[in-house]
Design a protein around this motif. Structure first.
Motif, PDB file in Angstrom:
ATOM      1  N   GLN A 141     -11.757   9.733  -0.162  1.00 13.16           N
ATOM      2  CA  GLN A 141     -10.923   8.705  -0.771  1.00 13.16           C
ATOM      3  C   GLN A 141     -10.698   8.992  -2.255  1.00 13.16           C
ATOM      4  OE1 GLN A 141     -10.118   6.995   1.882  1.00 13.16           O
ATOM      5  NE2 GLN A 141      -8.450   6.201   0.628  1.00 13.16           N
ATOM      6  N   LYS A 196      -8.405  12.021  -2.818  1.00  9.93           N
ATOM      7  CA  LYS A 196      -7.005  11.665  -2.556  1.00  9.93           C
ATOM      8  C   LYS A 196      -6.383  10.974  -3.760  1.00  9.93           C
ATOM      9  CE  LYS A 196      -5.544   9.453   1.210  1.00  9.93           C
ATOM     10  NZ  LYS A 196      -5.685   8.565   2.394  1.00  9.93           N
ATOM     11  N   THR A 197      -7.067   9.924  -4.237  1.00 10.83           N
ATOM     12  CA  THR A 197      -6.477   9.166  -5.351  1.00 10.83           C
ATOM     13  C   THR A 197      -6.456   9.990  -6.634  1.00 10.83           C
ATOM     14  OG1 THR A 197      -8.530   7.961  -5.079  1.00 10.83           O
ATOM     15  CG2 THR A 197      -6.512   6.693  -4.952  1.00 10.83           C
ATOM     16  N   ASN A 198      -7.484  10.813  -6.835  1.00 10.37           N
ATOM     17  CA  ASN A 198      -7.503  11.632  -8.049  1.00 10.37           C
ATOM     18  C   ASN A 198      -6.338  12.610  -8.091  1.00 10.37           C
ATOM     19  OD1 ASN A 198      -9.708  10.417  -9.054  1.00 10.37           O
ATOM     20  ND2 ASN A 198     -11.141  12.098  -8.643  1.00 10.37           N
ATOM     21  N   PHE A 251      -2.076   4.234  -0.907  1.00  8.85           N
ATOM     22  CA  PHE A 251      -1.847   5.616  -1.308  1.00  8.85           C
ATOM     23  C   PHE A 251      -0.405   5.780  -1.776  1.00  8.85           C
ATOM     24  CE2 PHE A 251      -0.509   9.959  -0.625  1.00  8.85           C
ATOM     25  CZ  PHE A 251      -1.500  10.626  -1.317  1.00  8.85           C
ATOM     26  N   ALA A 272      -3.432  12.182  -6.354  1.00  7.25           N
ATOM     27  CA  ALA A 272      -2.141  11.499  -6.214  1.00  7.25           C
ATOM     28  C   ALA A 272      -1.506  11.190  -7.565  1.00  7.25           C
ATOM     29  CB  ALA A 272      -2.313  10.234  -5.398  1.00  7.25           C
ATOM     30  N   GLY A 273      -2.307  10.695  -8.509  1.00  2.97           N
ATOM     31  CA  GLY A 273      -1.757  10.283  -9.804  1.00  2.97           C
ATOM     32  C   GLY A 273      -1.081  11.413 -10.565  1.00  2.97           C
ATOM     33  N   THR A 283       2.146   8.848  -3.944  1.00  2.00           N
ATOM     34  CA  THR A 283       2.379  10.002  -4.821  1.00  2.00           C
ATOM     35  C   THR A 283       3.848  10.397  -4.708  1.00  2.00           C
ATOM     36  OG1 THR A 283       1.519  12.143  -5.522  1.00  2.00           O
ATOM     37  CG2 THR A 283       1.835  11.843  -3.159  1.00  2.00           C
ATOM     38  N   ARG A 299       0.821  -1.220   0.000  1.00  2.00           N
ATOM     39  CA  ARG A 299       0.000   0.000   0.000  1.00  2.00           C
ATOM     40  C   ARG A 299       0.848   1.259   0.000  1.00  2.00           C
ATOM     41  NH1 ARG A 299      -4.645  -1.560   4.298  1.00  2.00           N
ATOM     42  NH2 ARG A 299      -5.151  -3.586   3.449  1.00  2.00           N
ATOM     43  N   ASN A 353       0.770   4.515   2.589  1.00  2.68           N
ATOM     44  CA  ASN A 353      -0.431   4.650   3.421  1.00  2.68           C
ATOM     45  C   ASN A 353      -0.114   5.057   4.864  1.00  2.68           C
ATOM     46  OD1 ASN A 353       0.690   2.168   4.051  1.00  2.68           O
ATOM     47  ND2 ASN A 353      -1.269   1.145   4.336  1.00  2.68           N
TER      48      ASN A 353
END
Lengths: 257, 206
Positions: A97, A100-102, A62, A104-105, A64, A27, A30
């Motif tokens: 959530q 965050k992921t949107n 997570f 991070a990429g 980045t 992960r 994280n």
């Protein structure tokens, strides 16, 4: 509801340096991320039962770029603050959530392309090229000058971006992406890269004219540069080039004697 | 030697804490050189390593040499015997250190697999209601990260000296002469790599 005070944000800034501390294949960041925002989570969710649920949710995958983490941490605690007020707990948790992921990429892509691919090598060049050309003239003072010069110059962006990120991410939330899109990263990358290229060329010419003596050395250098550049372009790694280079030099010396 | 190993594991922590780039070869090389009493040799090895391997990313899932390790080991091995520094010792030290820096990367992979397990334990503890588990296990990861580096250096700093001593005694003169001469041309190889590296458009079309 009262907003988080700047002291908490500064705490997050300092904790953000530990983002990679428990980096793992499963992960990734994280645990580092959770550790970073803990001070804010404790303030936002005073009731223990609810807080534990939030903490668990931040142990999801997570990853980045480490220097970009301030932005996402700032944004996340701001969203958490909003979520704490919300009635519909499930939707707001999901939204955090996703945000965050949107983030991070794209931020990881920017970070890799700028920091790892050009900024780090460029700052290293700034320090090492003068060292190579003026190696004989260097004294203890100038050595430490290049040493600390590199660290301070390079890390100004590391520290700056984390600090800016935590505060701006906190105040702008997802809208920070508009700020970032104005930075013109592509042009910046090109500019740094081309400056680096010019520096390499100038240093190479200086070394060729001043550092090397005699026609034989110069001819061999041209040969090494040519072969090296050609093979590197063909995808041969630096490590293999290095051993091939040692073999070549030994061979040349053998032929001469 | 223990001091160098301790300082080196501190440098290694850079990958876990902050990414301040104190784990760059020329930074580590200079410091180890300074501690061993010859800052210039340390700087020289660090700078050459930095330039020739300028394209290696500090992170990545593939096994690339961890250049910090290469720089520290080769500076230590070049300076540990004492006496006047000979160029071929230096070239030989770099040549021996690079494969070991890949070994270190493999140890790093194991370390990060272990981290997966630790973080899973952390999660279980959180499920049981312990918030303190988060910092506690995070610090454990940091400690293990440094301990791994320390162990690595404690083994390979002295071991490399023995191997180099032995190599010095069996290597024929012409190879030594070749290695002596190679130092002058190492920057040229570095220029070739750096030139190509900065010439390539990597991310600008994206």
């Amino acid at each position: 509801m009262k907003a988080l005070n700047p002291i908490t944000l500064v705490k997050i800034f300092f904790r953000s340096f530990l983002i990679q501390a428990a980096w793992n294949y499963e992960r990734m960041q994280n645990a580092g991320f959770l550790y970073g925002i803990m001070p804010a989570i404790k303030k936002i969710y005073p009731e223990r039962a609810r807080r534990l649920g939030v903490i668990k949710s931040h142990l999801e995958f997570f990853n980045t770029h480490p220097y970009m983490i301030g932005i996402i941490m700032g944004m996340t605690v701001s969203l958490e603050e909003q979520a704490a007020r919300d009635e519909v707990v499930f939707t707001s948790r999901n939204m955090i959530q996703v945000s965050k992921t949107n983030m991070a990429g794209p931020l990881a892509a920017i970070g890799d392309a700028f920091f790892w691919a050009v900024w780090r090598p460029f700052c290293a060049l700034l320090a090492i090229l003068p060292v190579i050309v003026f190696f004989k003239e260097l004294n203890v003072f100038t050595i430490w000058f290049f040493f600390f010069g590199f660290l301070v110059f390079y890390n100004s962006l590391n520290f700056g971006l984390r600090f800016y990120g935590v505060f701006k991410g906190y105040s702008l939330k997802e809208k920070i992406i508009r700020d970032i899109s104005r930075w013109n990263i592509q042009k910046l990358i090109s500019a740094v890269r081309i400056t680096g290229l010019i520096m390499v060329c100038v240093t190479a010419v200086l070394y060729f004219t001043v550092g090397l003596a005699g026609l034989r050395q110069k001819a061999l250098s041209v040969l090494i540069f040519g072969i090296g550049a050609y093979l590197y372009r063909k995808g041969v790694s630096s490590t293999r080039l290095f051993y091939g280079f040692l073999a070549l030099i030994i061979l040349v010396c053998l032929v001469r004697t | 030697m223990l001091l160098i190993a301790a300082i080196s594991s501190f440098f290694a922590l850079d990958n876990a804490i902050g990414n301040f780039m104190i784990s760059r070869p020329f930074i580590c090389g200079t410091v180890v050189g300074y501690l061993m009493g010859d800052i210039k040799t340390g700087l020289l090895i660090g700078v050459l390593t930095e330039l020739i391997w300028i394209d290696v990313f500090p992170i990545g899932s593939y096994v690339a040499p961890e250049l910090m390790v290469s720089a520290i080991l080769s500076v230590y091995w070049s300076l540990a015997p004492g006496g006047p520094m000979e160029f071929h010792t230096l070239a030989l030290a770099i040549a021996l250190a690079v494969p070991l820096s890949m070994t270190f990367r493999i140890a790093d992979v194991w370390n990060r697999q272990l981290n997966s397990k630790i973080v899973r334990v952390m999660e279980n503890k959180v499920n049981e209601g312990s918030e303190k588990a988060v910092p506690a296990y995070l610090y454990l990861c940091i400690f293990l990260f440094a301990a791994k580096a320390f162990l690595f250096f404690v083994i390979f700093l002295p071991l490399g000296n023995i191997i180099l001593d032995w190599a010095e005694s069996i290597i024929p003169l012409f190879i030594k002469q070749g290695l002596d001469a190679s130092l002058k041309f190492m920057p040229v190889l570095g220029f070739a790599v750096a030139f190509n590296f900065f010439r390539k458009k990597k991310y600008e079309s994206a």
